[in-house]
Design a protein around this motif. Structure first.
Motif, PDB file in Angstrom:
ATOM      1  N   TYR A 197       0.418  -1.337   0.224  1.00  0.00           N
ATOM      2  CA  TYR A 197      -0.110  -0.135  -0.215  1.00  0.00           C
ATOM      3  C   TYR A 197       0.569   1.496   0.372  1.00  0.00           C
ATOM      4  O   TYR A 197       0.501   2.156  -0.382  1.00  0.00           O
ATOM      5  CB  TYR A 197      -0.833   0.074   1.096  1.00  0.00           C
ATOM      6  CG  TYR A 197      -2.097  -0.762   0.822  1.00  0.00           C
ATOM      7  CD1 TYR A 197      -2.136  -1.728  -0.457  1.00  0.00           C
ATOM      8  CD2 TYR A 197      -2.710  -1.678   2.297  1.00  0.00           C
ATOM      9  CE1 TYR A 197      -3.249  -2.048  -0.649  1.00  0.00           C
ATOM     10  CE2 TYR A 197      -3.534  -2.637   2.291  1.00  0.00           C
ATOM     11  CZ  TYR A 197      -3.679  -3.406   0.185  1.00  0.00           C
ATOM     12  OH  TYR A 197      -4.722  -4.591   0.078  1.00  0.00           O
ATOM     13  N   VAL A 221       0.842   2.650  -3.503  1.00  0.00           N
ATOM     14  CA  VAL A 221      -0.331   2.727  -4.016  1.00  0.00           C
ATOM     15  C   VAL A 221      -0.985   4.113  -3.460  1.00  0.00           C
ATOM     16  O   VAL A 221      -0.737   4.879  -4.423  1.00  0.00           O
ATOM     17  CB  VAL A 221      -1.550   2.265  -3.492  1.00  0.00           C
ATOM     18  CG1 VAL A 221      -3.229   2.921  -3.816  1.00  0.00           C
ATOM     19  CG2 VAL A 221      -1.163   0.536  -3.494  1.00  0.00           C
ATOM     20  N   LEU A 271      -3.792  14.972   2.180  1.00  0.00           N
ATOM     21  CA  LEU A 271      -4.479  13.577   3.301  1.00  0.00           C
ATOM     22  C   LEU A 271      -5.200  13.053   2.259  1.00  0.00           C
ATOM     23  O   LEU A 271      -5.764  13.192   1.063  1.00  0.00           O
ATOM     24  CB  LEU A 271      -5.309  14.456   4.117  1.00  0.00           C
ATOM     25  CG  LEU A 271      -4.692  15.619   4.785  1.00  0.00           C
ATOM     26  CD1 LEU A 271      -5.797  16.271   5.340  1.00  0.00           C
ATOM     27  CD2 LEU A 271      -3.889  14.937   6.183  1.00  0.00           C
ATOM     28  N   ILE A 272      -5.188  11.491   2.543  1.00  0.00           N
ATOM     29  CA  ILE A 272      -5.468  10.726   2.183  1.00  0.00           C
ATOM     30  C   ILE A 272      -7.133  10.299   2.598  1.00  0.00           C
ATOM     31  O   ILE A 272      -7.195   9.287   3.689  1.00  0.00           O
ATOM     32  CB  ILE A 272      -5.017   9.335   1.905  1.00  0.00           C
ATOM     33  CG1 ILE A 272      -3.522   9.648   1.345  1.00  0.00           C
ATOM     34  CG2 ILE A 272      -5.584   8.302   1.433  1.00  0.00           C
ATOM     35  CD1 ILE A 272      -2.899   9.980   0.569  1.00  0.00           C
ATOM     36  N   LEU A 293      -6.046   5.625   5.043  1.00  0.00           N
ATOM     37  CA  LEU A 293      -4.638   5.206   5.153  1.00  0.00           C
ATOM     38  C   LEU A 293      -4.424   3.341   5.401  1.00  0.00           C
ATOM     39  O   LEU A 293      -3.906   2.465   4.506  1.00  0.00           O
ATOM     40  CB  LEU A 293      -3.899   5.475   5.721  1.00  0.00           C
ATOM     41  CG  LEU A 293      -3.174   6.802   5.612  1.00  0.00           C
ATOM     42  CD1 LEU A 293      -2.216   7.202   6.708  1.00  0.00           C
ATOM     43  CD2 LEU A 293      -3.062   6.983   4.317  1.00  0.00           C
ATOM     44  N   LEU A 294      -6.012   3.052   5.367  1.00  0.00           N
ATOM     45  CA  LEU A 294      -6.452   1.791   5.432  1.00  0.00           C
ATOM     46  C   LEU A 294      -7.455   1.472   4.084  1.00  0.00           C
ATOM     47  O   LEU A 294      -7.644   0.241   3.962  1.00  0.00           O
ATOM     48  CB  LEU A 294      -6.487   1.057   6.828  1.00  0.00           C
ATOM     49  CG  LEU A 294      -5.706   1.527   7.706  1.00  0.00           C
ATOM     50  CD1 LEU A 294      -6.131   0.922   8.668  1.00  0.00           C
ATOM     51  CD2 LEU A 294      -5.039   0.136   7.469  1.00  0.00           C
ATOM     52  N   LEU A 336      -6.451   1.605   0.950  1.00  0.00           N
ATOM     53  CA  LEU A 336      -5.823   1.265  -0.463  1.00  0.00           C
ATOM     54  C   LEU A 336      -6.316   0.634  -1.134  1.00  0.00           C
ATOM     55  O   LEU A 336      -6.055   1.229  -2.429  1.00  0.00           O
ATOM     56  CB  LEU A 336      -4.641   1.884  -0.383  1.00  0.00           C
ATOM     57  CG  LEU A 336      -3.686   3.150   1.219  1.00  0.00           C
ATOM     58  CD1 LEU A 336      -2.335   3.404   1.943  1.00  0.00           C
ATOM     59  CD2 LEU A 336      -4.196   4.834   0.640  1.00  0.00           C
TER      60      LEU A 336
END
Lengths: 418, 418
Positions: free
Chosen positions: A154, A157, B363-364, B401-402, B404
């Motif tokens: 990840y 990604v 920021l994701i 972030l988890l 992806l």
């Protein structure tokens, strides 16, 4: 609340760092922006942060300095023992790395370059540089050490989201990578190899410069924004540090954190600086202090540093960011002068500390950061045993939300020692 | 800086919410702590936050309210159009969910229970409850919807790190789960099924209570700590909202964010509340307002809500947290009263907005949060086109972030529409 510092602190103003040497010095102008090389040699005590970079810093800095109250309670520490940590996990890239990535991308952009090539170990640096390149409008190519490339899908990604291209290193894209693959088709890769590939790529392309996430004097200097803030933050709450602890791979997070305090120690203040490394890559605790290459392809100048040898390939531990054969010349010199001491831990005891910290402080540390946590806990317990008062400050270099494979292996009992 | 609120805001003080009904009402005392049921029925305008819970809130709250300056610049918005977002991604669990998880774990602990059973869709709620149980010393069992269980392997590691046990739902552990598996062995699972399993588990065990991450009145009330802060934060900078936007699955992040502003609208202030849902689970935009079960096993009381039917199984979109057949009775009533409006988006346009936001704001966002971002961007562009002044505030419910894998599928062109 304190303000974001206006200047970096430069340890070269008070400490003689042995200069790089060797034939490859002549390659430097084709690898780095002039502004970067200027900073690398600079002897001024303070170096101004460009306002364009400071504007970006301001979106996430100052980062918090936090008291580990629940951890202190869990360890049943007496009142006089305090633990603080400086949270560099709250940056856009999730680690301290972006502090220097932004400066390096800015300097490249200033001089009209279009692209940056780099390597990454755990992926923290690659992520940081991808973001910095996106912000300053540059292309970004990342050579990612093969074992991290496979352990941390990840991470890729994330870098792709910021527009970077990622190659597993050793790759077939460079002559050096192809040679390594021929000799060691099953290698886990190393930072030394990946640096060699990124350098070859840079030298081949005129519009490209190289960026390094650690080791070099000015990369460490960019990170001093951390320590400058810590200084202000401790002052604000009326504290002073007895121990300052950080993990070391190339040395940049630890250096950025503690360098602004070195003069205090030189002037007689009692501060215990502890650099923590993995037993499987024991640069400071087992290696010699000598001139060596920074990369496996022997494209860098020779650097005076503790080094396990430019061709050393450490085991594929999860703390990929600490898998570097050498150590920043600045950290090496401070070790040599007796201003810093080093400790080494096994991967399993380190993950155990990380799990404990997660449970107690409700934050998942990067495997690299777990090294600092382990040492901080040990120091606190030692002080408790010896009835000492102590203020321990450690640098929480990054979060582990993209390193959960390591934690999974740990929980499943699949982690190897060392 | 503003302080952490001392009280939750209770919309039931000014809005009649149709009460739950049906035979299963008699099960409630064996499912929930008494304190929880008391809060669920409460009509007081403000409900005090216990100091033990507020102490934990203080470790991560108040969360920042941020101006999306770079996004505004990228969208080339005129001066009068502003976008703000409230960052619930900075909590220990990475989303707003922990605000209620802490309250629910606290209430269970107060009454001597040893264990909490729950379900989780995307894993955000399961993570939050794992942490809350760890903090208050309870065991935690999580039934995780199968498609998320498979899409988000690292979510499981995270919950395990906090000591929870995780089961893929439908599981073989419950009678209901076994029945579903017999009829639909390849089902992707659903929140409705997972809730049914967690309830059956709870009813079977005397030392266990059930916790729900959304839908119920008091869960939404716990989340009003978000909106109370936003109110203080906007006041501090002299702003007022024209649009308030959030994604809705069960409705808790959006409700927590906007409920404290509903009375302003009732008193004549012009605020456009926009609830954003996925087209593949169009509860507010396509379903009927009726009494229905909250779970597929029909163990909950009947709730008056917009519902696609208790046995509806939505496609396995990446925004797992929005895959719920129903909608909180409070949000449903506000829709019915014309106080909130709803919009639905396709998964691909939503990820496109998320990628843009990642690149610009660094920021994701969670796939769920991308829904709010998409709507905020659309509202800003509409205002620009119409030459309107507008202050848009949206809730950034969690980080991605988890998640992806979803972004990877998007980048690889593998995402399905709807």
């Amino acid at each position: 609340m304190i303000d974001v510092p206006k200047k970096f602190y430069n340890i070269q103003s008070v400490l003689e760092i042995p200069p790089p040497t060797g034939d490859n010095l002549k390659l430097l102008p084709s690898i780095f922006p002039k502004g970067f090389l200027g900073q690398e040699m600079c002897k001024e005590k303070f170096v101004s942060i460009p306002e364009e970079v400071r504007d970006v810093y301001r979106t996430y800095r100052p980062t918090p300095l936090v008291r580990a109250e629940r951890l202190e309670k869990f360890l049943d520490l007496p009142n006089g023992i305090k633990i603080f940590y400086k949270r560099e996990d709250v940056t856009p890239s999730g680690s301290h790395k972006i502090n220097s990535a932004l400066m390096q991308a800015y300097l490249a952009k200033q001089e009209g370059f279009k692209r940056i090539a780099t390597e990454t170990g755990a992926g923290q640096w690659g992520t940081a540089l991808s973001i910095a390149c996106k912000i300053f409008g540059l292309d970004c190519s990342v050579y990612m050490v093969r074992c991290s490339y496979n352990q941390k899908p990840y991470r890729k990604v994330l870098m792709r989201l910021f527009g970077a291209e990622i190659f597993s290193s050793p790759s077939k894209l460079t002559k050096f990578g192809r040679n390594v693959l021929k000799k060691m088709p099953n290698t886990s890769g190393s930072l030394g190899i990946a640096i060699g590939e990124a350098l070859e790529d840079t030298i081949k392309h005129n519009d490209t410069v190289y960026a390094l996430g650690s080791v070099l004097n000015c990369v460490l200097m960019h990170q001093t924004i951390i320590g400058m803030e810590v200084k202000d933050q401790l002052k604000e709450i009326g504290e002073r540090p007895d121990s300052m602890i950080g993990c070391v791979g190339g040395g940049s997070n630890f250096a950025g954190f503690m360098l602004p305090f070195v003069e205090n120690k030189m002037n007689g203040e009692n501060i215990d600086f502890i650099a923590v490394e993995p037993k499987s890559c024991p640069t400071l605790t087992k290696a010699d202090y000598k001139y060596d290459y920074g990369d496996t392809a022997k494209l860098t100048p020779l650097l005076k540093m503790f080094s396990l040898g430019y061709d050393f390939i450490p085991p594929a531990i999860h703390a990929g960011g600490l898998r570097y054969h050498g150590m920043a010349p600045i950290i090496s010199a401070l070790i040599k002068n007796g201003l810093i001491r080093a400790k080494a831990y096994d991967q399993i005891e380190v993950f155990k500390a990380g799990k404990l910290f997660s449970e107690i402080e409700c934050l998942i540390p990067a495997p690299e950061t777990c090294h600092a946590i382990k040492a901080a806990i040990d120091e606190a317990l030692k002080a408790k045993k010896n009835n000492e008062k102590k203020t321990i400050v450690f640098i929480y270099s990054g979060h582990g939300l993209l390193d959960l494979k390591g934690y999974e292996d740990f929980l499943d009992g699949k982690l190897k020692t060392s």
